[in-house]
Scaffold this motif. Structure first.
Motif: not given
Length: 311
Positions: A23-48
């Protein structure tokens, strides 16, 4: 893979290998627990989904994609088939699948050689904005004329049934219709492999000409499957995009409208793409991306060498 952005104190995750069951969203949330992250190329579904978790977004461009199945599967226009026919009269297409380490080494060497024979050979190259090497590709298509590689298209994975055409690179001597032939061959291969969505990639600095509403039906499930399936709420190929202020800044160095016109002749659907961060995205983050990706070097070169700026 990530880079530290010193001014905004963010970590820019510019490349990630995502397993088909992750689950990409769960993976990004886990990364964000410990650092300030930025990604690009995010589609509308993941954004919402991420916005619901308190994330912030900023639109960066639009993406062209072909829906290969469903009620109205994409079909090539007659003009594209004619361009493919013209190219295949002068050369042939070679498919590398799967890619061995030897193939990857060969492709990386060929990409460097091909860029030196392209219209962009004198210009500084951008970094980290796309996979301009074959290390993470799943397969590749080569166009050869008289045994010499004249164009390359690489595939990367967007999701279980979605693929991205990562590099569209050709030499200055490639025949008319070369890229069209490679893209149509990619469509044929994708259908044979059960691929549902084929992305032609991003056009930066442009946005949709009308308000875009994110899909609301089973958003979380769609995001977990690794790609947004848009239900007719995207920009159709005959509508004109609008320009961000950054378009005018980069116009001497990067032809967004030229790239849009090339991709738009495939009559794709268009969807917005976003920068996403677990903290606010301010001017410092945009400046960091501008510098770390090498946009400033490309712009500076093209301003100093105006005859190369339209290549």
């Amino acid at each position: 893979m990530s880079l530290g952005l010193t001014r905004s104190r963010k970590d820019w995750i510019y490349t990630a290998l995502v397993g088909s069951n992750l689950d990409l969203v769960a993976a990004l949330k886990a990364e964000a627990d410990s650092r300030n992250i930025l990604i690009r190329g995010c589609d509308p579904v993941h954004r919402s989904v991420l916005v619901e978790q308190g994330w912030y977004s900023r639109q960066s461009g639009i993406e062209a994609f072909l829906m290969l199945d469903g009620p109205a599967p994409w079909q090539p226009h007659r003009s594209l088939r004619e361009l493919r026919r013209r190219a295949l009269r002068k050369g042939s297409i070679e498919i590398l699948d799967p890619l061995s380490q030897e193939d990857i080494t060969f492709l990386n060497e060929s990409l460097a050689d091909l860029r030196n024979r392209s219209h962009y050979r004198l210009r500084p190259s951008l970094r980290h904005l796309y996979q301009n090497h074959a290390d993470f590709w799943e397969q590749a298509l080569l166009y050869r004329k008289d045994g010499i590689i004249q164009a390359i298209v690489g595939w990367s994975r967007n999701g279980p049934r979605a693929r991205h055409l990562e590099v569209l690179l050709r030499s200055g001597a490639a025949p008319v219709g070369t890229m069209e032939a490679l893209i149509l061959e990619s469509v044929s291969l994708a259908r044979n492999q059960g691929i549902q969505v084929l992305s032609l990639g991003e056009v930066p600095f442009l946005r949709l000409s009308r308000h875009f509403k994110s899909p609301v039906n089973d958003t979380t499930s769609s995001a977990a499957n690794g790609y947004s399936i848009l239900n007719g709420d995207s920009l159709s190929y005959f509508e004109k995009p609008r320009k961000f202020a950054s378009y005018y800044l980069m116009r001497p160095a990067f032809s967004s409208m030229g790239l849009f016109r090339f991709k738009n002749k495939f009559r794709p659907s268009w969807t917005p793409l976003y920068l996403m961060s677990n903290r606010r995205i301010g001017v410092l983050a945009l400046a960091d991306l501008f510098l770390v990706s090498g946009c400033h070097r490309l712009l500076g070169y093209c301003l100093a060498h105006p005859r190369h700026s339209k290549a």
